[in-house]
Design an enzyme around this catalytic site. Sequence first.
Site, PDB file in Angstrom:
ATOM      1  N   SER A 124     -12.003  10.543 -13.327  1.00 61.34           N
ATOM      2  CA  SER A 124     -13.006  10.998 -12.369  1.00 61.34           C
ATOM      3  C   SER A 124     -12.399  11.166 -10.988  1.00 61.34           C
ATOM      4  O   SER A 124     -11.448  10.452 -10.618  1.00 61.34           O
ATOM      5  CB  SER A 124     -14.104   9.935 -12.301  1.00 61.34           C
ATOM      6  OG  SER A 124     -14.954  10.173 -11.213  1.00 61.34           O
ATOM      7  N   TYR A 148     -17.147   0.694 -11.383  1.00 65.33           N
ATOM      8  CA  TYR A 148     -16.992   1.870 -12.250  1.00 65.33           C
ATOM      9  C   TYR A 148     -15.689   2.602 -11.920  1.00 65.33           C
ATOM     10  O   TYR A 148     -14.878   2.896 -12.809  1.00 65.33           O
ATOM     11  CB  TYR A 148     -18.191   2.819 -12.081  1.00 65.33           C
ATOM     12  CG  TYR A 148     -17.927   4.196 -12.657  1.00 65.33           C
ATOM     13  CD1 TYR A 148     -17.842   4.390 -14.030  1.00 65.33           C
ATOM     14  CD2 TYR A 148     -17.741   5.306 -11.824  1.00 65.33           C
ATOM     15  CE1 TYR A 148     -17.573   5.651 -14.566  1.00 65.33           C
ATOM     16  CE2 TYR A 148     -17.473   6.556 -12.342  1.00 65.33           C
ATOM     17  CZ  TYR A 148     -17.390   6.725 -13.712  1.00 65.33           C
ATOM     18  OH  TYR A 148     -17.112   7.970 -14.235  1.00 65.33           O
ATOM     19  N   LYS A 152     -11.900   3.305 -14.086  1.00 63.62           N
ATOM     20  CA  LYS A 152     -11.169   4.570 -14.285  1.00 63.62           C
ATOM     21  C   LYS A 152      -9.727   4.424 -13.793  1.00 63.62           C
ATOM     22  O   LYS A 152      -8.794   4.873 -14.454  1.00 63.62           O
ATOM     23  CB  LYS A 152     -11.873   5.724 -13.564  1.00 63.62           C
ATOM     24  CG  LYS A 152     -13.233   6.074 -14.125  1.00 63.62           C
ATOM     25  CD  LYS A 152     -13.141   6.631 -15.531  1.00 63.62           C
ATOM     26  CE  LYS A 152     -14.496   6.925 -16.144  1.00 63.62           C
ATOM     27  NZ  LYS A 152     -14.447   7.236 -17.567  1.00 63.62           N
TER      28      LYS A 152
HETATM   29  P1  NAD Z   1     -22.826  10.170 -20.968  1.00 66.12           P
HETATM   30  O1  NAD Z   1     -23.367   8.818 -20.704  1.00 66.12           O
HETATM   31  O2  NAD Z   1     -23.790  11.288 -21.146  1.00 66.12           O
HETATM   32  O3  NAD Z   1     -21.865  10.128 -22.251  1.00 66.12           O
HETATM   33  C1  NAD Z   1     -21.143   8.988 -22.628  1.00 66.12           C
HETATM   34  C2  NAD Z   1     -21.407   8.746 -24.107  1.00 66.12           C
HETATM   35  O4  NAD Z   1     -20.673   7.601 -24.533  1.00 66.12           O
HETATM   36  C3  NAD Z   1     -22.876   8.465 -24.414  1.00 66.12           C
HETATM   37  O5  NAD Z   1     -23.291   9.270 -25.510  1.00 66.12           O
HETATM   38  C4  NAD Z   1     -22.922   6.972 -24.787  1.00 66.12           C
HETATM   39  O6  NAD Z   1     -23.920   6.695 -25.741  1.00 66.12           O
HETATM   40  C5  NAD Z   1     -21.516   6.762 -25.310  1.00 66.12           C
HETATM   41  N1  NAD Z   1     -20.992   5.397 -25.161  1.00 66.12           N
HETATM   42  C6  NAD Z   1     -21.000   4.615 -24.053  1.00 66.12           C
HETATM   43  N2  NAD Z   1     -20.363   3.444 -24.308  1.00 66.12           N
HETATM   44  C7  NAD Z   1     -19.940   3.503 -25.589  1.00 66.12           C
HETATM   45  C8  NAD Z   1     -19.214   2.615 -26.430  1.00 66.12           C
HETATM   46  N3  NAD Z   1     -18.805   1.425 -25.993  1.00 66.12           N
HETATM   47  N4  NAD Z   1     -18.955   3.003 -27.705  1.00 66.12           N
HETATM   48  C9  NAD Z   1     -19.363   4.208 -28.181  1.00 66.12           C
HETATM   49  N5  NAD Z   1     -20.062   5.082 -27.428  1.00 66.12           N
HETATM   50  C10 NAD Z   1     -20.331   4.740 -26.139  1.00 66.12           C
HETATM   51  O7  NAD Z   1     -21.782  10.508 -19.801  1.00 66.12           O
HETATM   52  P2  NAD Z   1     -21.062  11.870 -19.443  1.00 66.12           P
HETATM   53  O8  NAD Z   1     -21.602  12.352 -18.144  1.00 66.12           O
HETATM   54  O9  NAD Z   1     -21.043  12.766 -20.602  1.00 66.12           O
HETATM   55  O10 NAD Z   1     -19.596  11.298 -19.134  1.00 66.12           O
HETATM   56  C11 NAD Z   1     -18.593  11.268 -20.122  1.00 66.12           C
HETATM   57  C12 NAD Z   1     -17.351  10.615 -19.545  1.00 66.12           C
HETATM   58  O11 NAD Z   1     -16.944  11.331 -18.380  1.00 66.12           O
HETATM   59  C13 NAD Z   1     -17.542   9.170 -19.099  1.00 66.12           C
HETATM   60  O12 NAD Z   1     -16.379   8.450 -19.410  1.00 66.12           O
HETATM   61  C14 NAD Z   1     -17.713   9.293 -17.598  1.00 66.12           C
HETATM   62  O13 NAD Z   1     -17.295   8.133 -16.932  1.00 66.12           O
HETATM   63  C15 NAD Z   1     -16.801  10.467 -17.282  1.00 66.12           C
HETATM   64  N6  NAD Z   1     -17.163  11.166 -16.040  1.00 66.12           N
HETATM   65  C16 NAD Z   1     -18.431  11.669 -15.895  1.00 66.12           C
HETATM   66  C17 NAD Z   1     -18.775  12.299 -14.706  1.00 66.12           C
HETATM   67  C18 NAD Z   1     -20.180  12.832 -14.490  1.00 66.12           C
HETATM   68  O14 NAD Z   1     -20.516  13.107 -13.342  1.00 66.12           O
HETATM   69  N7  NAD Z   1     -20.987  13.017 -15.520  1.00 66.12           N
HETATM   70  C19 NAD Z   1     -17.836  12.453 -13.674  1.00 66.12           C
HETATM   71  C20 NAD Z   1     -16.554  11.951 -13.874  1.00 66.12           C
HETATM   72  C21 NAD Z   1     -16.225  11.305 -15.074  1.00 66.12           C
HETATM   73  N1  UFG Z   2     -27.470  12.880  -3.072  1.00 60.79           N
HETATM   74  C1  UFG Z   2     -28.641  12.943  -2.345  1.00 60.79           C
HETATM   75  N2  UFG Z   2     -29.800  12.552  -2.955  1.00 60.79           N
HETATM   76  C2  UFG Z   2     -29.845  12.117  -4.253  1.00 60.79           C
HETATM   77  C3  UFG Z   2     -28.630  12.057  -4.981  1.00 60.79           C
HETATM   78  C4  UFG Z   2     -27.458  12.438  -4.360  1.00 60.79           C
HETATM   79  O1  UFG Z   2     -28.648  13.332  -1.176  1.00 60.79           O
HETATM   80  O2  UFG Z   2     -30.935  11.773  -4.740  1.00 60.79           O
HETATM   81  C5  UFG Z   2     -26.218  13.338  -2.428  1.00 60.79           C
HETATM   82  C6  UFG Z   2     -25.152  12.256  -2.340  1.00 60.79           C
HETATM   83  O3  UFG Z   2     -25.343  11.505  -1.171  1.00 60.79           O
HETATM   84  C7  UFG Z   2     -23.876  13.093  -2.362  1.00 60.79           C
HETATM   85  C8  UFG Z   2     -24.235  14.289  -3.245  1.00 60.79           C
HETATM   86  O4  UFG Z   2     -25.658  14.350  -3.244  1.00 60.79           O
HETATM   87  O5  UFG Z   2     -23.607  13.565  -1.070  1.00 60.79           O
HETATM   88  C9  UFG Z   2     -23.741  14.147  -4.678  1.00 60.79           C
HETATM   89  O6  UFG Z   2     -24.192  12.914  -5.215  1.00 60.79           O
HETATM   90  P1  UFG Z   2     -24.117  12.589  -6.784  1.00 60.79           P
HETATM   91  O7  UFG Z   2     -24.714  11.242  -6.978  1.00 60.79           O
HETATM   92  O8  UFG Z   2     -24.668  13.712  -7.579  1.00 60.79           O
HETATM   93  O9  UFG Z   2     -22.540  12.591  -7.080  1.00 60.79           O
HETATM   94  P2  UFG Z   2     -21.360  11.703  -6.469  1.00 60.79           P
HETATM   95  O10 UFG Z   2     -20.337  12.649  -5.941  1.00 60.79           O
HETATM   96  O11 UFG Z   2     -21.863  10.650  -5.563  1.00 60.79           O
HETATM   97  O12 UFG Z   2     -20.798  10.977  -7.765  1.00 60.79           O
HETATM   98  C10 UFG Z   2     -20.634  11.631  -9.028  1.00 60.79           C
HETATM   99  C11 UFG Z   2     -20.688  10.580 -10.125  1.00 60.79           C
HETATM  100  C12 UFG Z   2     -19.497   9.660  -9.979  1.00 60.79           C
HETATM  101  C13 UFG Z   2     -18.250  10.498 -10.035  1.00 60.79           C
HETATM  102  C14 UFG Z   2     -18.252  11.543  -8.944  1.00 60.79           C
HETATM  103  C15 UFG Z   2     -17.045  12.436  -9.032  1.00 60.79           C
HETATM  104  O13 UFG Z   2     -21.887   9.831 -10.042  1.00 60.79           O
HETATM  105  O14 UFG Z   2     -19.470   8.756 -11.033  1.00 60.79           O
HETATM  106  O15 UFG Z   2     -19.424  12.336  -9.074  1.00 60.79           O
HETATM  107  O16 UFG Z   2     -16.928  12.979 -10.289  1.00 60.79           O
HETATM  108  F1  UFG Z   2     -17.177   9.691  -9.850  1.00 60.79           F
END
Ligand code: NAD
Ligand code: UFG
Length: 340
Positions: A124, A148, A152
């Site tokens: 991330s 979190y 990572k």
């Molecule tokens: P998500 O929660 O939709 O998907 C994660 C999946 O993993 C879910 O289906 C959950 O049921 C499963 N899971 C969780 N723990 C588990 C375990 N111990 N064993 C088996 N299954 C398990 O999340 P996502 O947004 O699809 O994110 C996927 C990956 O990408 C995550 O590792 C997350 O940290 C990373 N990531 C997401 C974002 C974002 O903004 N969505 C940004 C950066 C990194």
């Molecule tokens: N924000 C608002 N109101 C809300 C939610 C968010 O103003 O209700 C603002 C935040 O302050 C930020 C922007 O919108 O300025 C984006 O916020 P998000 O929560 O959508 O995303 P972040 O960048 O804070 O974090 C996300 C994931 C993290 C990940 C990161 C980079 O939650 O886990 O993107 O991938 F690490």
Amino acid sequence: MKILVTGGAGFIGSHTVVELLQASAEVIIVDNLSNSSPQALQRVAEISGKAPQFVKADVRDRAALQEIFKEHQPEAVVHFAGLKAVGESVEQPLSYYQNNITGTATLCEVMAEFGCKQLVFSSSATVYGDPEILPITENAPTGATNPYGRTKLFIEEMLRDLHVSDPEWRIALLRYFNPIGAHSSGRIGEDPAGIPNNLFPFISQVAIGKLPHLSVFGNDYATVDGTGVRDYIHVVDLAIGHLRALERLAKAPGLVTCNLGTGRGYSVLEMVAAFSRISGCEVPYQIKPRRAGDIAACYADPSFAKQELGWQAERGLEEMCQDGWRWQQGNRQGYRGSNG
Ligand code: NAD
Ligand code: UFG
């Protein structure tokens, strides 16, 4: 190619599985469904015209993983499974260390046991902490401000150590920026439980009338309009990045670390304006104090991913909003309450 996808029922995982199936890969999903629905898997099959194999199990369950490797003998693993809510990680750090770090260590041990040494890992942009220089390149300093993010960072280090110990491993660390939107079919998308933490699903639930207004967390940052700037990337572009990473690993050994972002940042208010325009719905908002732990701006330099993986994001903000809105309109309650 046979690919094991952990967390394949989740938001990014389900979109990636669609792309893998459409590229003729054989896919086995392992997911404990702690943050996802079996409906997502049905719909992945419906979109792709073929079904992925699914095992409901936890990646910390060594015996279950061993069974999967014995039966399916995957050649590579795309590892999405883990917990991802920043606030929750502050309240329940052990559960984050347990799920994310122990889960990854167990997975890698079983992979090594079965001679499968190709891994794509979901990292991330959070590993950059509060970046000093924008856009962010992969060699920027790293740091984390919450449990979190630390999982990572630690997992990245663990995988680097693993690669040093045994250079047969081929590993891609993909640092995602902010994935949003949904598949263009409107059948799969992001389905946060309860009130969304992230901006895009929050805006979309305000637009459809499920939530009364958006709280904008701070308008006094040093950005274009004072609100936070992020690099939003269409989830399908992100999914395709995983296919390019697998191709890269198949071609050459090594460990590669890549940003997956567009290189373009948008502010919160720019996102509100774009979503209102595309949806035709008002998105009322109120300015609130800054959210703890937030940074002013974060966007990628995506040029290394282009050079190394031959990948770049193709879909713009309009398409992200259109596809996200289609998903929201067709699935007001997400996957809940749906039979198909
Ligand atoms: P998500 O929660 O939709 O998907 C994660 C999946 O993993 C879910 O289906 C959950 O049921 C499963 N899971 C969780 N723990 C588990 C375990 N111990 N064993 C088996 N299954 C398990 O999340 P996502 O947004 O699809 O994110 C996927 C990956 O990408 C995550 O590792 C997350 O940290 C990373 N990531 C997401 C974002 C974002 O903004 N969505 C940004 C950066 C990194
Ligand atoms: N924000 C608002 N109101 C809300 C939610 C968010 O103003 O209700 C603002 C935040 O302050 C930020 C922007 O919108 O300025 C984006 O916020 P998000 O929560 O959508 O995303 P972040 O960048 O804070 O974090 C996300 C994931 C993290 C990940 C990161 C980079 O939650 O886990 O993107 O991938 F690490």
